[in-house]
Design a protein around this motif. Sequence first.
Motif, mmCIF file in Angstrom:
data_model
loop_
_atom_site.group_PDB
_atom_site.id
_atom_site.type_symbol
_atom_site.label_atom_id
_atom_site.label_comp_id
_atom_site.label_asym_id
_atom_site.label_seq_id
_atom_site.Cartn_x
_atom_site.Cartn_y
_atom_site.Cartn_z
ATOM 1 N N THR A 23 81.423 -24.742 81.474
ATOM 2 C CA THR A 23 81.498 -26.209 81.354
ATOM 3 C C THR A 23 80.449 -26.834 82.270
ATOM 4 O O THR A 23 80.379 -26.494 83.451
ATOM 5 C CB THR A 23 82.899 -26.720 81.750
ATOM 6 N N LYS A 24 79.681 -27.728 81.698
ATOM 7 C CA LYS A 24 78.595 -28.349 82.463
ATOM 8 C C LYS A 24 79.163 -29.486 83.319
ATOM 9 O O LYS A 24 79.854 -30.354 82.788
ATOM 10 C CB LYS A 24 77.563 -28.896 81.475
ATOM 11 N N PRO A 25 78.877 -29.483 84.614
ATOM 12 C CA PRO A 25 79.389 -30.600 85.431
ATOM 13 C C PRO A 25 78.657 -31.905 85.103
ATOM 14 O O PRO A 25 77.496 -31.872 84.693
ATOM 15 C CB PRO A 25 79.084 -30.167 86.868
ATOM 16 N N ASN A 26 79.334 -33.018 85.281
ATOM 17 C CA ASN A 26 78.661 -34.313 85.156
ATOM 18 C C ASN A 26 78.612 -34.975 86.538
ATOM 19 O O ASN A 26 79.011 -34.367 87.536
ATOM 20 C CB ASN A 26 79.330 -35.200 84.095
ATOM 21 N N TYR A 40 73.662 -28.584 100.457
ATOM 22 C CA TYR A 40 73.236 -27.691 99.380
ATOM 23 C C TYR A 40 73.505 -28.330 98.012
ATOM 24 O O TYR A 40 72.613 -28.429 97.175
ATOM 25 C CB TYR A 40 73.951 -26.330 99.479
ATOM 26 N N TYR A 41 74.750 -28.812 97.821
ATOM 27 C CA TYR A 41 75.097 -29.386 96.516
ATOM 28 C C TYR A 41 74.302 -30.672 96.264
ATOM 29 O O TYR A 41 73.854 -30.923 95.157
ATOM 30 C CB TYR A 41 76.598 -29.668 96.426
ATOM 31 N N PHE A 42 74.134 -31.455 97.323
ATOM 32 C CA PHE A 42 73.414 -32.723 97.160
ATOM 33 C C PHE A 42 71.948 -32.478 96.770
ATOM 34 O O PHE A 42 71.421 -33.103 95.864
ATOM 35 C CB PHE A 42 73.495 -33.527 98.457
ATOM 36 N N ARG A 43 71.344 -31.519 97.481
ATOM 37 C CA ARG A 43 69.918 -31.281 97.221
ATOM 38 C C ARG A 43 69.684 -30.590 95.886
ATOM 39 O O ARG A 43 68.628 -30.733 95.289
ATOM 40 C CB ARG A 43 69.320 -30.437 98.350
ATOM 41 N N SER A 44 70.673 -29.791 95.441
ATOM 42 C CA SER A 44 70.407 -29.011 94.227
ATOM 43 C C SER A 44 70.927 -29.664 92.942
ATOM 44 O O SER A 44 70.664 -29.173 91.857
ATOM 45 C CB SER A 44 70.993 -27.607 94.369
ATOM 46 N N MET A 45 71.677 -30.766 93.069
ATOM 47 C CA MET A 45 72.311 -31.326 91.867
ATOM 48 C C MET A 45 71.300 -31.720 90.784
ATOM 49 O O MET A 45 71.542 -31.521 89.591
ATOM 50 C CB MET A 45 73.220 -32.511 92.220
ATOM 51 N N LYS A 46 70.170 -32.241 91.214
ATOM 52 C CA LYS A 46 69.173 -32.685 90.248
ATOM 53 C C LYS A 46 68.522 -31.475 89.571
ATOM 54 O O LYS A 46 68.389 -31.428 88.352
ATOM 55 C CB LYS A 46 68.115 -33.517 90.976
ATOM 56 N N LYS A 47 68.169 -30.495 90.428
ATOM 57 C CA LYS A 47 67.470 -29.317 89.913
ATOM 58 C C LYS A 47 68.391 -28.471 89.023
ATOM 59 O O LYS A 47 67.999 -28.044 87.944
ATOM 60 C CB LYS A 47 66.958 -28.483 91.094
ATOM 61 N N LEU A 48 69.611 -28.242 89.496
ATOM 62 C CA LEU A 48 70.498 -27.333 88.760
ATOM 63 C C LEU A 48 71.163 -27.981 87.548
ATOM 64 O O LEU A 48 71.356 -27.343 86.531
ATOM 65 C CB LEU A 48 71.590 -26.783 89.689
ATOM 66 N N TYR A 49 71.535 -29.247 87.681
ATOM 67 C CA TYR A 49 72.306 -29.860 86.592
ATOM 68 C C TYR A 49 71.644 -31.105 86.004
ATOM 69 O O TYR A 49 72.215 -31.748 85.130
ATOM 70 C CB TYR A 49 73.719 -30.234 87.096
ATOM 71 N N ILE A 98 71.311 -33.930 87.380
ATOM 72 C CA ILE A 98 72.070 -35.145 87.703
ATOM 73 C C ILE A 98 71.387 -35.872 88.860
ATOM 74 O O ILE A 98 71.217 -35.318 89.951
ATOM 75 C CB ILE A 98 73.533 -34.799 88.068
ATOM 76 N N VAL A 99 70.978 -37.095 88.592
ATOM 77 C CA VAL A 99 70.293 -37.900 89.608
ATOM 78 C C VAL A 99 71.352 -38.510 90.527
ATOM 79 O O VAL A 99 72.325 -39.090 90.052
ATOM 80 C CB VAL A 99 69.470 -39.023 88.933
ATOM 81 N N PRO A 100 71.168 -38.357 91.860
ATOM 82 C CA PRO A 100 72.198 -38.916 92.749
ATOM 83 C C PRO A 100 72.303 -40.439 92.638
ATOM 84 O O PRO A 100 71.289 -41.126 92.567
ATOM 85 C CB PRO A 100 71.740 -38.495 94.152
ATOM 86 N N VAL A 101 73.537 -40.919 92.575
ATOM 87 C CA VAL A 101 73.787 -42.367 92.560
ATOM 88 C C VAL A 101 74.576 -42.744 93.818
ATOM 89 O O VAL A 101 74.864 -41.889 94.653
ATOM 90 C CB VAL A 101 74.527 -42.806 91.269
ATOM 91 N N ARG A 102 74.913 -44.019 93.931
ATOM 92 C CA ARG A 102 75.560 -44.524 95.158
ATOM 93 C C ARG A 102 76.714 -43.665 95.643
ATOM 94 O O ARG A 102 76.862 -43.398 96.818
ATOM 95 C CB ARG A 102 76.088 -45.936 94.917
ATOM 96 N N GLU A 103 77.571 -43.251 94.674
ATOM 97 C CA GLU A 103 78.760 -42.480 95.072
ATOM 98 C C GLU A 103 78.374 -41.178 95.773
ATOM 99 O O GLU A 103 79.025 -40.762 96.727
ATOM 100 C CB GLU A 103 79.632 -42.156 93.855
ATOM 101 N N HIS A 104 77.322 -40.526 95.258
ATOM 102 C CA HIS A 104 76.894 -39.270 95.889
ATOM 103 C C HIS A 104 76.361 -39.542 97.295
ATOM 104 O O HIS A 104 76.685 -38.839 98.244
ATOM 105 C CB HIS A 104 75.805 -38.581 95.047
#
Length: 630
Positions: A355-358, A380-389, A391-397
């Motif tokens: 399942t792909k995370p959103n 780690y999760y913050f820096r890799s979210m864009k590359k791996l999934y 997903i562009v970080p938004v305010r909540e992140h």
Amino acid sequence: MKSLTTKLKLLRPVLTSLCSYSSTDQTLLLNEFTRFCYQRDLPKALRAMDTLQSHGLWADSATYSELIKCCMSHRAVHEGNLVRRHLYFNGRQPMLFLANVLINMYVKFNLLTDAHNVFDEMPLRNVVSWTTMISAYSRSKQQQKALELLVSMLREGVRPNVYTYSSVLRSCKEMSDVRMLHCGIIKEGLESDVFVRSALIDVFAKLGEPEDALSVFDEMVTGDAIVWNSIIGGFAQNSKNDEALKLFKRMKIAGFTAEQATLTSVLRACTGLTLLELGMQAHVHIVKYDQDLILNNALVDMYCKCGSLEDARRVFNGMKERDVITWSTMISGLAQNGYSQEALKVFESMKASGTKPNYITIVGVLFACSHAGLLEDGWYYFRSMKKLYGIVPVREHYGCMIDLLGKAGKLEDAVKLLNEMECEPDAVTWRTLLGACRVQGNMVLAEYAAKKVIELDPDDAGTYTVLSNIYANSQKWDSVEEIRTRMRDRGIKKEPGCSWIEVNKKIHAFIIGDESHPLIVEVKEKLKQLIDRMIGIGYVPETNFVLQDLEGEQMEDSLRHHSEKLALAFGLMTLPLGKVIRIRKNLRICGDCHVFFKLASKLENRSVVIRDPIRYHHFEDGKCSCGDYW
DNA sequence: TTAGGGTTAG
């Protein structure tokens, strides 16, 4: 003249075929084609269609309509395109209704451009053609396009009907548009249509106007279960949970049975009110829908938000089908309840399941990291979210990261990240930084952050209080007075602390300074005894909590009666031994209450769960699940 | 002889 040429052009292949084919042969070919279409034998029908085309023959529209439906049911896009080509072969124009069927086919295939091409090529369009397109754009979330089409439709003099209105209403993002359409509906006399009403109720509820939704609902003479679901869902979505539950009772009295959608909204209302007992009662009725994905998602959320993790896990583990929402709910639920490591493990299982995370999933993951102070994981999760999934970080992140960094004592990094945000920080972002400053005791930065919050959200009572306390602590009395004047001028009052507890499926509210509970005298006495016993084992009431602006004895008395303490005393008086005491409150728990509840859980040998607006605290045997990090 | 409605997660 032009039409004669066209007619001749159309007739040419027919005439040619007439020369080589007898009328009996033609009838046979057409009959065969029709038979295959009605038998839904797609390959044979298409071969027969080819033969017809090569002999310049065309069948009747009803037969083609069957063929197109057959393509739709098989999701046969290529075959659908062949039928379209056949219908337009040699400059022919299919009948209007057949073109509508074609549009509908492309819509169902999710090929909106093709649908629009057929629509554009039509020499004449009726209300069905327009409505099919409008509804397609509306469903694919292209709201602007749907509204534009409605305007063009009106300009061409085509009058919308109930289908059009119920579709286009879903596209409204602005109340002004809804009001305008509502006028049109009334003018056309279409208000009594159950579909139109249902759409009106939904859109009013979704745009945060549940009272308007209710008035449309109440004017209805006859309704069906779906309209009841709409109105109950509408209130639940707007956090009007009491009203949602009252409507649910009315629905049952009116003789309607609760189905999946009803129960989902009822669960949502229970979730909002932390009504575990009622939620569990609803769960009993859900057994017959035990593999309904949405309902199970709502159940997992309900159990998580009521702090009953074991039940949440049981439902989650029993689900045969899980979607991104299921996983995200479980991850956030675990994180909020203080089970950060488990939340991250669930995230790993989610990835393994394919399942792909959103972006919401990642918010949950970062939330887990921030609540447990997992700095490296968070980065780690913050820096890799864009590359791996992707997903562009938004305010909540960013908010989670600022919280994580700030509370881990890295306020400078938190500020740096806040300044680097790709989106504009909002009041919530600054409030997060403010919270971290409070934990770290950095009053200079806190003052700056609080000012920013007030700039962006001038009605936020809590932040005025924080700012006023910061000034009071540094003896800046003029500034204290200035803040109080501003609050008075704006008519801002501090939100009184309120806690709720469910006993025998009934909610009991305790509000600071409010004596209206029928057992308030007994509750206070019980609390006094508890505090005295606790002082005996070393409890010292904390008097230095920054969110309080009272002093000395008065302050201690106020802390003594913080609403959650009253709710706890009431819970101890009324709930049987061994039963978990669950309290929901409107403000975040203060440091003193946190110490108090840890001690109380040990002294009374009770599990206590407190849900505040951000997270949960599970107190047991003198410890809290948050590990004193919140 | 074609087109339409409700439910879920941070």
